[in-house]
Motif scaffolding. Sequence first.
Motif, PDB file in Angstrom:
ATOM      1  N   LEU A 225       0.583  -0.952   0.032  1.00 25.35           N
ATOM      2  CA  LEU A 225       0.221  -0.067  -0.005  1.00 25.35           C
ATOM      3  C   LEU A 225       0.670   0.877   0.027  1.00 25.35           C
TER       4      LEU A 225
ATOM      5  N   GLY B 254      -8.365   1.587   3.937  1.00 29.12           N
ATOM      6  CA  GLY B 254      -9.289   2.741   2.621  1.00 29.12           C
ATOM      7  C   GLY B 254      -9.221   1.922   1.005  1.00 29.12           C
ATOM      8  N   PHE B 255      -9.376   1.063   2.011  1.00 32.38           N
ATOM      9  CA  PHE B 255     -10.631   0.190   0.715  1.00 32.38           C
ATOM     10  C   PHE B 255     -12.473   0.343   0.891  1.00 32.38           C
ATOM     11  N   GLU B 256     -13.079   0.807  -0.509  1.00 33.04           N
ATOM     12  CA  GLU B 256     -14.134   0.563  -0.580  1.00 33.04           C
ATOM     13  C   GLU B 256     -14.873   0.428  -1.611  1.00 33.04           C
TER      14      GLU B 256
ATOM     15  N   ARG C 276      -9.402   1.412  -3.789  1.00 33.18           N
ATOM     16  CA  ARG C 276      -8.354   2.737  -2.918  1.00 33.18           C
ATOM     17  C   ARG C 276      -7.875   3.114  -3.578  1.00 33.18           C
ATOM     18  N   GLN C 277      -7.412   4.482  -3.132  1.00 37.12           N
ATOM     19  CA  GLN C 277      -7.699   5.639  -3.400  1.00 37.12           C
ATOM     20  C   GLN C 277      -6.434   6.325  -3.522  1.00 37.12           C
TER      21      GLN C 277
ATOM     22  N   TYR D  20     -10.291  -4.982   4.926  1.00 34.10           N
ATOM     23  CA  TYR D  20      -9.801  -3.780   4.497  1.00 34.10           C
ATOM     24  C   TYR D  20     -10.381  -2.748   4.068  1.00 34.10           C
TER      25      TYR D  20
END
Length: 207
Positions: free
Chosen positions: A150, A177-179, A198-199, A173
């Motif tokens: 990451l 930061g994952f959506e 994830r941005q 997750y």
Amino acid sequence: MPDTSRQTHAATNSLAQALISDPFYRSVTVACGDDAAARLAMLTTYFELALVEGFEAGRVDLADSAGNGAAIWTTNTPLPLRQAAYAQRETALRELLGPQGFANFAAIVENMEHALAQHDLQHAWYLSIAGIAPEAQGRGLGASVLAPGLAAVDQAGAVCFLETYNERSLPFYGRLGFEVAGRHTEAITGADYWLMLRQPVRAAMPD
């Protein structure tokens, strides 16, 4: 590629133990029937091939010195190198999985790639495989094995994504930061899976 070591060999076994019940891996090891030991052995070889591909044309992070798990990424390595490494693994998988197992593998990959098409992820990094041995879970190894990848994603300023059949993993997750970007039903497995994006995280500028 690093020399084969006890650590990387242990990591393949850890991944096999962690993911043996996953609908994707059950479908591609259909040749094993109800023989759990045979399925574990086949998956161990499957993940050996995945590690080779990752070392050659992606990124591999091992959970610890005991090989209790690993994370394998598709990165921004030049496309021809990635394609060559994937083709080499695909050839080996055709022999390993048998006709029906490989047919399932190819169909599932095609189905999931079709679902991805709407998201414009050609330049994104992909967390293709991640797992921690069951007996080593609960120690923070899952987050720690993903941290270096990451950080590299963020340094590259890239979006990254993953797919998971395990709904219980979504909060984990999410903390990284994952959506959730979509929920799909995959036809071969007959199971739902979640696409998560994830941005990149950009460090705050000093005052």
